[in-house]
Design a protein around this motif. Structure first.
Motif, short mmCIF file in Angstrom:
data_model
loop_
_atom_site.label_atom_id
_atom_site.label_comp_id
_atom_site.label_asym_id
_atom_site.label_seq_id
_atom_site.Cartn_x
_atom_site.Cartn_y
_atom_site.Cartn_z
N LEU A 168 14.23 -45.18 32.23
CA LEU A 168 13.85 -44.53 33.48
C LEU A 168 14.64 -43.23 33.61
O LEU A 168 15.85 -43.25 33.83
N ILE A 223 8.86 -47.41 37.62
CA ILE A 223 8.62 -48.77 37.11
C ILE A 223 7.13 -49.04 37.04
O ILE A 223 6.61 -49.55 36.04
N SER A 268 5.36 -47.12 34.22
CA SER A 268 5.65 -47.67 32.89
C SER A 268 4.84 -48.94 32.64
O SER A 268 4.28 -49.13 31.56
N PHE A 310 14.50 -52.62 31.34
CA PHE A 310 14.65 -51.34 32.02
C PHE A 310 16.08 -50.81 31.89
O PHE A 310 17.04 -51.49 32.26
#
Length: 207
Positions: free
Chosen positions: A8, A85, A88, A108
């Protein structure tokens, strides 16, 4: 076990006052520390892929040159970590051919932890894979740290997150299903929010 390693890297770094992830430590942009470690992890895991979510054109260009999958989350789409999030997971679901005989998990990572220890992360993921709990976290001094891992069965809940609510919101709702990998190496979780943090952590990790 199939691993989706997700970096991220789309935060706006308001406290830092500039584009934090391009700030350099010893001549290397901050995001590269996490990305390079994730790529090394991917090489060591039997089945894995790497995905970067970013708001930085420079990071996108670098990833494409390295043949790392990358998607953008910027402009009005970027409403906080939850949107990264979600983007993805939506991307992964368009790419995957799910197999009934293969367990799959989404891992993550944040892009501002230059001291992350890939050896410990590998041990964490291997231990997670060997037990039955569906969520995993690295834990140090009784605090849940990053990275965090979620079995794909938690995707519907992760997709319901909003604004700056991250994966720990889901973890707190399912504490009985969280596997904690304990480590004493606290330095690997030092993250950078301000320029002062950048100087302090650079001195601590690389002096």
């Amino acid at each position: 076990m199939r691993w989706n390693l997700i970096l991220l890297a789309a935060g706006y770094s308001r406290r830092f006052g500039d584009r934090k992830l391009l700030a350099e430590i010893n001549g290397t942009p901050l995001y590269r520390f996490s990305l390079d470690r994730i790529r090394k992890l991917s090489e060591k895991l039997k089945e894995s892929s790497v995905l970067v979510v970013t708001s930085y054109p420079e990071i996108e260009v670098y990833c494409r040159k390295q043949r790392v999958a990358v998607i953008r989350n910027d402009g009005t789409d970027n409403t906080g970590i939850a949107s990264s999030i979600q983007k993805s997971l939506e991307y992964l679901e368009t790419q995957e051919r799910k197999r009934a005989d293969s367990r799959m998990a989404d891992v993550f990572f944040t892009a501002d932890q230059p001291g992350l220890d890939e050896t410990e992360v590998l041990a964490f993921l291997n231990q997670y894979a060997s037990q039955n709990k569906k969520i995993g976290t690295m834990e140090c001094r009784n605090i849940w740290r990053s990275p965090n891992v979620f079995d794909v069965c938690y995707r519907p809940e992760l997709l319901q997150l909003s604004a700056d609510k991250g994966g720990k919101t889901v973890m707190k709702q399912h504490t009985e299903d969280v596997f904690c990998f304990h480590t004493e190496k606290e330095s690997q979780f030092l993250d950078i929010d301000t320029r002062e943090d950048l100087l302090r952590i650079s001195d601590k990790l690389f002096s």
